[in-house]
Design a protein around this motif. Structure first.
Motif: not given
Length: 168
Positions: A108, A111, A141, A160, A163-164, A166-168
Motif C-alpha cells: 500500500q 497509505r 482510523r 483485500s 484495501s477495504k 484504506i477505502g473506508k
C-alpha cells in the motif's frame, strides 16, 4: 579489550553515524593498537566523510508499541488508518500472520500503518480492546475501530482486508 570494544562499536555504527564522526576519530592511532583506523588507500576509506555510502530509502512498514502513551500518539492520533496486530511471542500462528500482514501493508506504499502489540507486555491494551485470542488484528482510523479479525488469513484475504481499510 578496549580496542575490541572500540572496533565493535565502529562496525555497528550506521552509515549516518559514520558520516558525522569527528575528523579526529578517524585518525586514532596507538602504539598498542596494531590496526589503525587511518585508511591506507583512498579506496579503503570507509570512515572518510567524503565517501558516499549507499543509501536505502526503506519506509517503516510497522512499529512496536512501547507503552500506552506511544499507542495513543502513534495509533489513536494517527492521520493514517492503522492495523493493530495483537500477538504473542509464544504464538505460532502469530509468527505466520505477522510477516504476511507486513507484506500486505508494504504493497500500500504508506497509505496504512501497522502497530504491533505484544499482549504479554501490554495486557491492558489487549483487555481494553477485547482481545481474547491471538492473533487478532484491529483496524482503526481516527481512534475508531473500523474492522477486525482473529486467526490466520491467506495472502489474498489480507490484501483485500487492507484495501477495504484504506477505502473506508
Amino acid at each position: 579489550m578496549a580496542h575490541r570494544l572500540l572496533m565493535r562499536r565502529i562496525w555497528t555504527l550506521s552509515a549516518k553515524e559514520i558520516r558525522y564522526l569527528p575528523a579526529s576519530f578517524t585518525a586514532i592511532s596507538s602504539s598498542s593498537f596494531s590496526t589503525s583506523l587511518q585508511p591506507s588507500s583512498p579506496s579503503a576509506s570507509f570512515l572518510s566523510p567524503s565517501h558516499n555510502l549507499p543509501r536505502t530509502s526503506r519506509r517503516q512498514v510497522s512499529f512496536n508499541v512501547q507503552d500506552n502513551e506511544d499507542f495513543t500518539e502513534r495509533v489513536i492520533n494517527s492521520q493514517l488508518p492503522v492495523l493493530i496486530d495483537f500477538h504473542a511471542q509464544w504464538c505460532g500462528p502469530c509468527k505466520i500472520l505477522g510477516p504476511r500482514l507486513e507484506k500486505a501493508i508494504a504493497k500500500q506504499k504508506g497509505r496504512v500503518a501497522m502497530a504491533k502489540v505484544d499482549i504479554d507486555d501490554h495486557t491492558d491494551l489487549a483487555i481494553e480492546y477485547g482481545v481474547s485470542a491471538v492473533p487478532t488484528v484491529i483496524a482503526m482510523r481516527g481512534g475508531d475501530i473500523i474492522a477486525q479479525f482473529s486467526g490466520i488469513k491467506e495472502d489474498d484475504e489480507l490484501d483485500s482486508f487492507v484495501s477495504k481499510i484504506i477505502g473506508k
